[in-house]
Design a protein around this motif. Structure first.
Motif, PDB file in Angstrom:
ATOM      1  N   ALA A  10       0.844  -1.191   0.000  1.00  0.00           N
ATOM      2  CA  ALA A  10       0.000   0.000   0.000  1.00  0.00           C
ATOM      3  C   ALA A  10       0.883   1.247   0.000  1.00  0.00           C
ATOM      4  CB  ALA A  10      -0.906  -0.008   1.233  1.00  0.00           C
ATOM      5  N   PRO A  11       0.317   2.394  -0.390  1.00  0.00           N
ATOM      6  CA  PRO A  11       1.119   3.631  -0.427  1.00  0.00           C
ATOM      7  C   PRO A  11       1.763   3.973   0.907  1.00  0.00           C
ATOM      8  CG  PRO A  11      -0.974   3.956  -1.553  1.00  0.00           C
ATOM      9  CD  PRO A  11      -1.049   2.603  -0.903  1.00  0.00           C
ATOM     10  N   GLU A  12       1.060   3.689   2.022  1.00  0.00           N
ATOM     11  CA  GLU A  12       1.608   4.052   3.324  1.00  0.00           C
ATOM     12  C   GLU A  12       2.801   3.190   3.726  1.00  0.00           C
ATOM     13  OE1 GLU A  12      -2.298   1.729   3.996  1.00  0.00           O
ATOM     14  OE2 GLU A  12      -1.538   3.316   2.674  1.00  0.00           O
ATOM     15  N   ASP A  13       3.088   2.134   2.957  1.00  0.00           N
ATOM     16  CA  ASP A  13       4.260   1.303   3.243  1.00  0.00           C
ATOM     17  C   ASP A  13       5.554   1.932   2.736  1.00  0.00           C
ATOM     18  OD1 ASP A  13       2.629  -0.620   4.406  1.00  0.00           O
ATOM     19  OD2 ASP A  13       2.300  -1.655   2.501  1.00  0.00           O
ATOM     20  N   PHE A  14       5.422   3.039   1.996  1.00  0.00           N
ATOM     21  CA  PHE A  14       6.593   3.697   1.424  1.00  0.00           C
ATOM     22  C   PHE A  14       6.753   5.098   1.999  1.00  0.00           C
ATOM     23  CE2 PHE A  14       5.151   0.600  -1.649  1.00  0.00           C
ATOM     24  CZ  PHE A  14       6.328  -0.005  -2.056  1.00  0.00           C
TER      25      PHE A  14
END
Length: 224
Positions: A10-14
């Motif tokens: 997911a985007p929040e993993d980066f």
């Protein structure tokens, strides 16, 4: 996609900002492994920071057509790949030997000045579609890839571990062949920018066919 001990899906993993390692001819692909020998002080500092943080580094090639500026770092290609540092060792002579595991491609948005950091950092846009690249394996024309790879090896009188190759999935096979075949920087960037695993495999097949057409005695590793 799981890389090392972490799952990225997911985007929040980066992070919004990552340190970038510009290196001509280096090709890191989602799901691939890139060994690196680090010796420049600024990149030794980058590795130290990554080890103490999220272990994420962006691999990007310098721009292929524009000259480097006199007072700034070289212009960089817009598209690279973010990798996780999964292996690290010290050599005893001031170098680090590391391995980066490719997670997904990234687009560089804008450069960010990090106080006291000798390396460059950029805001990034991750290609989240790459996180499901394993699902694209059935779409690869494995027969065409194996045929042209065998022909390439035969023309250069090279051997391969065919047992390991037969066991490899399409993702590992395509990435490994892209990274090991002696292409130039422009060709490696084209492989990175391929929109899917199927497209990357087809691009690799076309490049190998062009090399074969030129004959084994041509030592140039570029196709232009």
């Amino acid at each position: 996609m799981q890389v090392g001990n972490v799952i990225y899906n997911a985007p929040e993993d980066f992070p919004d900002i990552v340190p970038v390692f510009p290196l001509t001819g280096a090709l890191l692909l989602p799901g691939g492994q890139l060994p690196l020998n680090i010796f420049e002080p600024r990149y030794l500092a980058m590795i130290d920071e990554a080890i103490g943080g999220n272990r994420l580094i962006g691999m990007v090639q310098p721009t292929l057509t524009e000259p480097a500026g006199e007072n700034a770092g070289p212009s960089l290609c817009d598209l690279g790949c973010i990798g996780r540092l999964t292996s690290f060792s010290e050599t005893g002579d001031g170098r680090y030997v590391i391995s980066l595991a490719g997670i997904c491609r990234i687009r560089l948005l804008d450069e960010v000045t990090q106080p006291d950091a000798p390396y460059r950092s950029f805001r990034i846009l991750p290609f989240l579609s790459d996180l499901g690249v394993n699902s694209e394996e059935p779409e690869v024309d494995r027969d065409a890839l194996m045929r042209v790879f065998r022909a390439y090896l035969d023309s250069h009188r090279l051997e391969a571990d065919w047992e390991s190759i037969e066991r490899a999935g399409n993702l590992a096979l395509v990435n490994s062949l892209c990274m090991m075949t002696p292409f130039g920087a422009a060709e490696k960037q084209a492989l990175l920018e391929a929109s899917s695993l199927k497209a990357r495999s087809a691009t690799l097949v076309a490049m190998l066919e062009m090399l074969l057409a030129r004959g084994p005695n041509n030592t140039s590793n570029t196709l232009q």
